[in-house]
Design a protein around this motif. Structure first.
Motif, PDB file in Angstrom:
ATOM      1  N   SER A   1       5.136   5.042   3.389  1.00  0.00           N
ATOM      2  CA  SER A   1       4.491   5.161   4.697  1.00  0.00           C
ATOM      3  C   SER A   1       5.335   4.415   5.729  1.00  0.00           C
ATOM      4  O   SER A   1       5.235   3.183   5.844  1.00  0.00           O
ATOM      5  CB  SER A   1       3.072   4.570   4.645  1.00  0.00           C
TER       6      SER A   1
ATOM      7  N   ASP B   1      -4.608   3.063  -0.053  1.00  0.00           N
ATOM      8  CA  ASP B   1      -4.062   3.870   1.043  1.00  0.00           C
ATOM      9  C   ASP B   1      -2.626   4.279   0.735  1.00  0.00           C
ATOM     10  O   ASP B   1      -2.230   5.436   0.923  1.00  0.00           O
ATOM     11  CB  ASP B   1      -4.141   3.059   2.329  1.00  0.00           C
TER      12      ASP B   1
ATOM     13  N   GLU C   1      -2.382   7.004  -2.058  1.00  0.00           N
ATOM     14  CA  GLU C   1      -2.657   8.361  -1.598  1.00  0.00           C
ATOM     15  C   GLU C   1      -1.505   8.896  -0.753  1.00  0.00           C
ATOM     16  O   GLU C   1      -1.176  10.088  -0.805  1.00  0.00           O
ATOM     17  CB  GLU C   1      -3.965   8.388  -0.804  1.00  0.00           C
ATOM     18  N   SER C   2      -0.868   8.018   0.014  1.00  0.00           N
ATOM     19  CA  SER C   2       0.305   8.432   0.793  1.00  0.00           C
ATOM     20  C   SER C   2       1.435   8.869  -0.134  1.00  0.00           C
ATOM     21  O   SER C   2       2.106   9.877   0.125  1.00  0.00           O
ATOM     22  CB  SER C   2       0.772   7.283   1.690  1.00  0.00           C
TER      23      SER C   2
ATOM     24  N   LYS D   1       0.594  12.310  -1.547  1.00  0.00           N
ATOM     25  CA  LYS D   1       0.829  13.391  -0.591  1.00  0.00           C
ATOM     26  C   LYS D   1       2.322  13.623  -0.378  1.00  0.00           C
ATOM     27  O   LYS D   1       2.753  14.777  -0.223  1.00  0.00           O
ATOM     28  CB  LYS D   1       0.134  13.066   0.740  1.00  0.00           C
TER      29      LYS D   1
ATOM     30  N   ASP E   1      -1.943  15.941   4.886  1.00  0.00           N
ATOM     31  CA  ASP E   1      -3.314  15.535   4.600  1.00  0.00           C
ATOM     32  C   ASP E   1      -3.745  16.117   3.263  1.00  0.00           C
ATOM     33  O   ASP E   1      -3.218  17.140   2.807  1.00  0.00           O
ATOM     34  CB  ASP E   1      -4.273  16.026   5.691  1.00  0.00           C
ATOM     35  N   SER E   2      -4.752  15.478   2.646  1.00  0.00           N
ATOM     36  CA  SER E   2      -5.259  15.986   1.369  1.00  0.00           C
ATOM     37  C   SER E   2      -6.125  17.222   1.569  1.00  0.00           C
ATOM     38  O   SER E   2      -6.367  17.982   0.635  1.00  0.00           O
ATOM     39  CB  SER E   2      -6.074  14.902   0.657  1.00  0.00           C
TER      40      SER E   2
ATOM     41  N   HIS F   1      -9.526  13.724  10.646  1.00  0.00           N
ATOM     42  CA  HIS F   1      -9.296  12.733   9.594  1.00  0.00           C
ATOM     43  C   HIS F   1      -8.602  13.316   8.375  1.00  0.00           C
ATOM     44  O   HIS F   1      -8.083  12.573   7.549  1.00  0.00           O
ATOM     45  CB  HIS F   1     -10.631  12.106   9.153  1.00  0.00           C
ATOM     46  N   GLY F   2      -8.627  14.631   8.225  1.00  0.00           N
ATOM     47  CA  GLY F   2      -8.042  15.240   7.048  1.00  0.00           C
ATOM     48  C   GLY F   2      -9.102  15.552   6.010  1.00  0.00           C
ATOM     49  O   GLY F   2     -10.131  16.150   6.308  1.00  0.00           O
TER      50      GLY F   2
ATOM     51  N   ASP G   1      -8.240  11.421   2.155  1.00  0.00           N
ATOM     52  CA  ASP G   1      -7.664  10.723   3.309  1.00  0.00           C
ATOM     53  C   ASP G   1      -8.629   9.678   3.855  1.00  0.00           C
ATOM     54  O   ASP G   1      -8.208   8.613   4.316  1.00  0.00           O
ATOM     55  CB  ASP G   1      -7.334  11.726   4.422  1.00  0.00           C
ATOM     56  N   ARG G   2      -9.916   9.985   3.813  1.00  0.00           N
ATOM     57  CA  ARG G   2     -10.909   9.104   4.406  1.00  0.00           C
ATOM     58  C   ARG G   2     -11.396   8.033   3.432  1.00  0.00           C
ATOM     59  O   ARG G   2     -11.801   6.947   3.860  1.00  0.00           O
ATOM     60  CB  ARG G   2     -12.101   9.939   4.890  1.00  0.00           C
TER      61      ARG G   2
ATOM     62  N   ASP H   1      -9.608   6.973   0.505  1.00  0.00           N
ATOM     63  CA  ASP H   1      -8.573   6.451  -0.393  1.00  0.00           C
ATOM     64  C   ASP H   1      -8.664   4.937  -0.579  1.00  0.00           C
ATOM     65  O   ASP H   1      -8.503   4.426  -1.696  1.00  0.00           O
ATOM     66  CB  ASP H   1      -7.183   6.862   0.091  1.00  0.00           C
TER      67      ASP H   1
END
Length: 261
Positions: free
Chosen positions: A164, A213, A216-217, A220, A227-228, A235-236, A240-241, A243
């Motif tokens: 990230s 976080d 999950e990054s 992806k 986004d997932s 928010h995706g 994404d919300r 994680d």
């Protein structure tokens, strides 16, 4: 920004409201979240070129959730072991058609989205679970907010640039500090135990939420997606919300049941 704000104004009260009501309401919330998260995880796997086992993972998820909600906790470990043996057995019987990477991904799909997220229900069911669950949710939000604000204003040193590129060490520390501040405020308002316990929980959440976080990054990035999903405007997807919460909730649950108490 407008879509993101409206989604938060609708989603946050819904999450807190169902959590507050508990019982079948929190069960419904967890069931919906786990199934949607599992579906998103599988879609990410497809983007990575994985053969995803929708039918098998859905069946074991339903069995897991039923046993979780009816209180048959002794069967949860059995379901987990059964799923592990099923995955390994399929690998053994169908190799090389089934690769080790495929088997590992489908095993992880259930562990990450279902087993970990199920701890939201388990934490709520504990004595004092409402306070603990609200505290965890608020600490996750504080961590995300602190990391964003401090990182945006003062971030200079990248935390994990390959995962990230916008997250910084300063932002990470800001998230941890705000988590501690919120925990101590929470203790002053409703706490009935030592402030040390709230401090420990704040550190657990402040660290684990950021790792969740980043995980999950990384997931992806491995699939080449931003986004997932697109279920939540601005928010995706669910992953994404949630994680950060997926990593934090189990650690709080076991921290409370095994250490703090």
């Amino acid at each position: 920004m407008l879509k993101r704000t409206l989604s938060a104004l609708i989603g946050a009260p819904l999450l807190l409201g169902l959590t507050y009501l508990g019982g079948p309401y929190i069960a419904f919330l967890v069931a919906v979240l786990t199934l949607l998260a599992l579906w998103e995880f599988m879609k990410i796997g497809e983007r990575m070129g994985m053969q995803t086992w929708y039918i098998q993972t859905t069946i074991v998820t339903v069995v897991w959730l039923i046993n979780l909600f009816i209180g048959s906790r002794e069967w949860l470990l059995s379901a987990l072991v059964f799923w592990l043996l099923l995955v390994l057995g399929r690998l053994a019987l169908t190799y090389p058609k089934t690769s080790l990477a495929e088997a590992t991904f489908n095993l992880l799909a259930f562990l990450y989205t279902v087993v970990l997220l199920s701890h939201l229900y388990m934490l709520r069911q504990l004595p004092g679970g409402l306070e603990l669950t609200f505290l965890t949710i608020f600490l996750v939000w504080a961590t995300d907010t602190g990391a964003y604000l401090i990182g945006r204003g003062f971030g200079r040193h990248l935390l994990a640039p390959q995962v990230s590129p916008k997250k910084t060490v300063e932002g990470s520390l800001g998230g941890l500090v705000l988590s501690i501040v919120v925990a101590l405020v929470f203790w002053r308002l409703v706490g009935e135990t030592s402030w040390i316990k709230y401090l420990i929980l704040a550190i657990i959440v402040g660290v684990s939420a950021q790792i969740g976080d980043l995980f999950e990054s990384a997931l992806k990035r491995s699939a080449g997606v931003k986004d997932s999903g697109n279920l939540i405007p601005g928010h995706g997807g669910i992953l994404d919300r949630f994680d950060s919460l997926i990593f934090a909730i189990p650690l709080v649950y076991y921290g409370v049941t095994l250490i703090v108490r």
